[in-house]
Scaffold this active site. Sequence first.
Site, PDB file in Angstrom:
ATOM      1  N   GLU A 133       1.076  -1.374  -0.194  1.00 27.56           N
ATOM      2  CA  GLU A 133      -0.279  -0.224   0.576  1.00 27.56           C
ATOM      3  C   GLU A 133       0.901   1.110   0.205  1.00 27.56           C
ATOM      4  O   GLU A 133       0.934   1.497   0.704  1.00 27.56           O
ATOM      5  CB  GLU A 133      -1.252  -0.046   1.366  1.00 27.56           C
ATOM      6  N   GLU A 189      -6.639  -7.661  -1.152  1.00 26.99           N
ATOM      7  CA  GLU A 189      -7.103  -7.654   0.686  1.00 26.99           C
ATOM      8  C   GLU A 189      -9.053  -7.110   1.078  1.00 26.99           C
ATOM      9  O   GLU A 189      -9.201  -6.344   0.384  1.00 26.99           O
ATOM     10  CB  GLU A 189      -6.513  -6.307   1.327  1.00 26.99           C
TER      11      GLU A 189
HETATM   12  C1  GAL Z   1      -4.894  -2.224   4.520  1.00 23.07           C
HETATM   13  C2  GAL Z   1      -3.604  -3.033   5.152  1.00 23.07           C
HETATM   14  C3  GAL Z   1      -3.109  -3.713   5.900  1.00 23.07           C
HETATM   15  C4  GAL Z   1      -3.968  -4.168   6.965  1.00 23.07           C
HETATM   16  C5  GAL Z   1      -5.245  -3.646   6.762  1.00 23.07           C
HETATM   17  C6  GAL Z   1      -6.508  -3.650   7.476  1.00 23.07           C
HETATM   18  O1  GAL Z   1      -4.484  -0.930   4.275  1.00 23.07           O
HETATM   19  O2  GAL Z   1      -2.420  -3.793   3.633  1.00 23.07           O
HETATM   20  O3  GAL Z   1      -1.501  -4.751   6.484  1.00 23.07           O
HETATM   21  O4  GAL Z   1      -3.499  -2.914   7.772  1.00 23.07           O
HETATM   22  O5  GAL Z   1      -5.434  -2.521   5.854  1.00 23.07           O
HETATM   23  O6  GAL Z   1      -7.835  -3.275   7.136  1.00 23.07           O
END
Ligand code: GAL
Length: 651
Positions: free
Chosen positions: A143, A314
């Site tokens: 990110e 994610e």
């Molecule tokens: C994203 C990040 C992850 C985790 C996640 C939590 O921004 O890539 O490592 O922090 O959010 O929602």
Amino acid sequence: MAKLGVCYYPEHWPQNRWREDAAAMVDLGLSIVRIGEFAWSRLEPSAGNYHWDWLDSAVTTLGEAGLQVVLGTPTATPPHWLVKQHPEILAVDADGQPRKFGSRRHYCFSSQVYRDLACSFVERMAQRYGENPHVAAWQIDNEYGCHDTTLSYSPAAAAAFRLWLAKHYGTIEKLNQAWGTVFWSQEYGEFGDIDPPNLTVTEANPSHQLDYRRFSSDQVVAFNYAQAQILKRLSPGRDLIHNFMGFETSFDHFDVSADLDVASWDSYPLGFLDRSWFDHEAKTRYQRQGHPDFAAFHHDLYNACGQGRFWVMEQQPGPVNWAPHNPAPLDGMLRLWAWECFAHGGEVSSFFRWRQAPFAQEQMHAGLLRPDGKQDVGAAEVAQVAAELASVELSDPVQSDIALMLDYDAIWNLEIQPQGREFSALRWLFEIYQSLRERGLNVDIVPPTHPLAGYKALILPCQPFVSEELAQHLSAFPGKVLIGPRSGSKTQDFAIPAKLAPGPLRDLLGITVVRVESLAPENLEPVQLGNGLFEAALWREELETENRVLASFAGDFRPGAPALVERGNFRYLACLATKPLLDKLTSDFCNWSGIEMASPLGDVRLRRRGELQFAFNYGSAPADSPAPADAEFVLGSRRLSTAGVAAWIVR
Ligand code: GAL
């Protein structure tokens, strides 16, 4: 073939649990697992002291269970020993404070020291795992830009900025000219005199700011490129991926993606609803679904970045921990989000994270498993999608009829000088996207130089700097074009064009914008369009034109002044619009372009992928999909439950 995946942190759990976890992932129908992206301190606990053994066994355990591994380079989290030895790698915020160790993303993109250290770690990692049969892909860093980290004001950044400027302008006279530094006696004698544009008494020179945004974006590109080159060399045939974010515009994602094989993104629809600009009504109505166009918008954006290849790296699995409030998704929502990703052409939908961590910053963030290792509610939905995927044949995505242009440089431009506090280029673009999607359209998002063959229509929501190349590109396009306010209003250097806006679009559009004004949100401006009376908001322009006028301002102030004009296959809009006006504009525009829209769909959204038409219910009550009477469903049925998904074949 669409796949499901999950993010896993073997370093958070005892090694004797890994096999059980891997088997459970496979049982659930997952086939991809991402690991390693924050594990630097366990892989190199002190300088040069490498501990690969545990990662070797994690990769083997996961791989032998039948999972394909996506290995993350852990460069978003330089460990403490590294920072202690090299405090100069830290980013510095706009107030001049170093960003301290203790969370993540504390490095400065411009630190050559850090770039070298990161690359040498990645080189070793790639030497060890580059040809590993279980490693299918790499995620580079994590990110970019998260936690406001693209712009840094460190000494390293200042030095790199000066070099960037010298390369760009050649002579200091050219820079002084381009920035208009005669104003307020800002003239510089040499490139070495120039600092980053922070800590100035009032607003720094906007050209200076814009160059700093461009420079900072290039630094992200260079950082990513350096790792990509290593991985390409040592891990041939593996996809290189980065996980981008929602509503993140601090660097040019198209430029970064040019060095990747796949653009992925991290989809947290509930968190982003709560923390973004949406009004109270939307925040209440969609608190457990997310905004109906949020995920779709980013799927289409990152599909464009990845030139047809995108993943969700994610996917929100339950309540998150980082938004102002963190509700649970509606039952069925994980399934809907996964299917929506596939409907937009996504290759992988991967959930974050496998098991909720009982410790540290994200202990309140759900996973597919609870902290006690038992399944949480989301797991069953994932298993359902896996089972459904086995029976639904997904054909190749098709190009949409309509394209929406997104240009990061344009967004920076308007952030630097919004002129009206509420003027947001990104929000305006999103609202146009929403308006089209509410009427059932597939919408492609395209960068400014994207080939336009095959499109019937194009919208440039707001494009301050229009290059000659873009102007020619547009004039060669045979389809219909809608151009929004402030387009062509700035030169590349952030000045007003000699013959005023719309700059190089002048001949195409047949207008001159002679004056602009911004308005407080409560001061709406009536607009007469056909027989209807609508309202403009926030922004109004005064045009000189001989064109056909399709809509005019109709309030007390200069009634009859043109608000929407047409020339050839171009329309120009001289204001921002409230929702009813925007909906009327988009529907008139599609009509003019020969694009058929569905009747307004309420909380239902459609997405066509090849010969499958998908429907998604974002509402909090059951709804009907607009399938034809004799539709052949491959998923669901006409009646959509809450969080319901249906797909039927279009012949
Ligand atoms: C994203 C990040 C992850 C985790 C996640 C939590 O921004 O890539 O490592 O922090 O959010 O929602």
